[in-house]
Design an enzyme around this catalytic site. Sequence first.
Site, PDB file in Angstrom:
ATOM      1  N   HIS A  39       4.055   1.617   2.294  1.00  0.00           N
ATOM      2  CA  HIS A  39       5.301   0.959   1.876  1.00  0.00           C
ATOM      3  C   HIS A  39       5.983   1.769   0.772  1.00  0.00           C
ATOM      4  O   HIS A  39       7.189   1.997   0.796  1.00  0.00           O
ATOM      5  CB  HIS A  39       5.023  -0.459   1.358  1.00  0.00           C
ATOM      6  N   CYS A  59      -2.285  -5.497  21.013  1.00  0.00           N
ATOM      7  CA  CYS A  59      -1.105  -4.837  20.464  1.00  0.00           C
ATOM      8  C   CYS A  59      -1.508  -3.402  20.122  1.00  0.00           C
ATOM      9  O   CYS A  59      -2.494  -3.197  19.414  1.00  0.00           O
ATOM     10  CB  CYS A  59      -0.636  -5.560  19.201  1.00  0.00           C
ATOM     11  N   HIS A 110      -1.398  -2.835  16.089  1.00  0.00           N
ATOM     12  CA  HIS A 110      -2.381  -3.502  15.235  1.00  0.00           C
ATOM     13  C   HIS A 110      -3.794  -3.506  15.820  1.00  0.00           C
ATOM     14  O   HIS A 110      -4.748  -3.841  15.123  1.00  0.00           O
ATOM     15  CB  HIS A 110      -1.931  -4.931  14.931  1.00  0.00           C
ATOM     16  N   HIS A 166       0.859  -1.185   0.000  1.00  0.00           N
ATOM     17  CA  HIS A 166       0.000   0.000   0.000  1.00  0.00           C
ATOM     18  C   HIS A 166       0.901   1.243   0.000  1.00  0.00           C
ATOM     19  O   HIS A 166       2.128   1.110  -0.013  1.00  0.00           O
ATOM     20  CB  HIS A 166      -0.992  -0.024   1.169  1.00  0.00           C
ATOM     21  N   LYS A 216      -3.098  -2.692   6.024  1.00  0.00           N
ATOM     22  CA  LYS A 216      -3.987  -3.712   5.457  1.00  0.00           C
ATOM     23  C   LYS A 216      -4.805  -4.356   6.573  1.00  0.00           C
ATOM     24  O   LYS A 216      -5.969  -4.676   6.398  1.00  0.00           O
ATOM     25  CB  LYS A 216      -3.168  -4.774   4.742  1.00  0.00           C
ATOM     26  N   CYS A 251       2.727 -10.671  19.248  1.00  0.00           N
ATOM     27  CA  CYS A 251       1.845 -10.094  18.211  1.00  0.00           C
ATOM     28  C   CYS A 251       2.334 -10.587  16.863  1.00  0.00           C
ATOM     29  O   CYS A 251       3.469 -10.290  16.469  1.00  0.00           O
ATOM     30  CB  CYS A 251       1.847  -8.570  18.244  1.00  0.00           C
ATOM     31  N   CYS A 299       3.189  -7.718  14.350  1.00  0.00           N
ATOM     32  CA  CYS A 299       4.528  -7.146  14.549  1.00  0.00           C
ATOM     33  C   CYS A 299       5.610  -8.219  14.460  1.00  0.00           C
ATOM     34  O   CYS A 299       6.775  -7.890  14.372  1.00  0.00           O
ATOM     35  CB  CYS A 299       4.664  -6.489  15.920  1.00  0.00           C
ATOM     36  N   LYS A 322      -2.649   4.673  11.754  1.00  0.00           N
ATOM     37  CA  LYS A 322      -1.699   4.188  10.759  1.00  0.00           C
ATOM     38  C   LYS A 322      -2.427   3.445   9.645  1.00  0.00           C
ATOM     39  O   LYS A 322      -3.223   2.548   9.914  1.00  0.00           O
ATOM     40  CB  LYS A 322      -0.706   3.239  11.446  1.00  0.00           C
TER      41      LYS A 322
END
Length: 526
Positions: A21, A149, A152, A18, A308, A127, A130, A305
């Site tokens: 990145h 987490c 996430h 996405h 996905k 996690c 991560c 953040k």
Amino acid sequence: MAAYYVTTPIYYVNDAPHIGHAYTTTAGDVLTRWRRQRGEKVWYLTGVDEHGTKVQRAADAGGVTPQEWVDRLVDQAWRPVLETIDAANDDFIRTTETRHREGVRRFWERVRENGYVYEADYEGPYCVGCEEFKLPGDVITGEGGEQLCPVHGRPVEMLSETNYFFKLSAFTDALIAHYEANPTAVEPVSAYNEVMSFLKAGLVDISMSRSSVSWGIGLPWDDKQVVYVWFDALLNYATAVGYGADPDSPEGAMFANTWPADVHLVGKDILRFHAVYWPAMLLAAGVELPRKVFAHGWLLVGGEKMSKTRLTGISPEQITDHFGADAFRYYFMSAINFGQDGSFSWEDMSARYTAELANGLGNLASRCTAMVQRYREGSLPAPGESTDAEKSLQQMLVSVSEKADAAMCALDFSTGIGHIRSFVDAVNLYVTESEPWVLAKDEANAQRLDTVLYTIAESLRAIAVLYHPVMPTTMRSLWQQLGADRMLGPIGEASVVDAARWGQLPAGAPVTKGDALFPRLEDPDA
Ligand code: MSP
């Protein structure tokens, strides 16, 4: 000559890329293109992180083997995205490659020989997003009392296993001393402070292998376990440039010329891995430390953040299909301060595209080439005497290019681009004030018109060079329209530090009016 070596994180191939990145890769590409155009030898590495639980589970869910899964995603999504954003990376590493696997095994063998690996039991919250065991202060409590987490927003899993540990605790003092002596080794300052406070709290040992995971690199001394995915992935920066090879081989020479890395670009979410665990690993193996870790901010969607996992990922093509790769690069590098979080919005991007690229730079270029065609039959005239207006533009160019160079080298891309943009604005103002279309009406002003036309074209020559690292395709096209490729050679070889030297574009350069650099766009919702 040692190479200026820049890396991006290697991206997990559990899913397609996405714009978060693509953001890091774009920043590295702008930085390395700038450095190359300073005449430096550069090495730019990016790649993919293919092992670990996250990828294994994605493959299981897709009903294929992990190897089939990663092969497919790398070919269909991760290599193509480099073209989508026009990245000129020198290498692309995959952690399933032999060069990497062998280097990782050699590295951990060395660390074990040096006495920094031991066997122990471990139990703790993990996690998978991560790929990390969470420390007590790292988890948050959800509404139902479950442990989550914070990155996430998903529950952690309790893992308990016997595996091998890395004696991270042995490096607390050495790392503190290293960062005190090298305060620019972690940037920006907020990241440096975060790392220092983590170190000052004292480091605890951390497991470096997994017995419950099969998709990874087997330990050289125990084939029932694989290297913990982060302690495999971090090594890509060294294995890609020949770590572990015979010093007399070409790969060994490459390592000597390239290592240590000059800049590891990372998102702030993975700072601790890069600024604490990675240098500790290198100290344990007796390898020189990287010169800088730069942690940039996140692209946010709705204040969180983009990811996905949260289903907020926007693919880079959605943007480049509409605006083009250069506008993508320009927007993300100029609209967001590198090092801070930023929100993407389609409206903001459209507004800046129209104001700064289509109306600002694109219009200036098309006015220039059209006037040289119309008034001088497409042949750049020699300038007459300069007045204060021309002299002040020339002076401004000198100061703008110096400031842009300092900012770009300091990874302050938005400031660097802002300086170049201020020069574009000044040239546009110069065109308006000198009114070449009025001068053209009277033959008595012919020489003055020559000076004005030359000044605009020569300013654009400098702008093309300075903007080329940011917008390589459109600036190459501008360079061609100015006849600079015929008179001065390829734009990629034009020096950014020499860009302000006035008078490089010779009289007689064949100026042509090409396609608009930044065409006006239809509203996608219209
Ligand atoms: N595989 C690890 C990195 C190993 S490096 C030895 C990993 N991969 S990742 O695919 O999850 O993310 C890698 C990087 O992508 C982040 O550090 C960051 O550079 C970039 N980004 C991912 N999401 C992002 C945003 N929403 N915003 C900005 N950058 C983001 O972690």
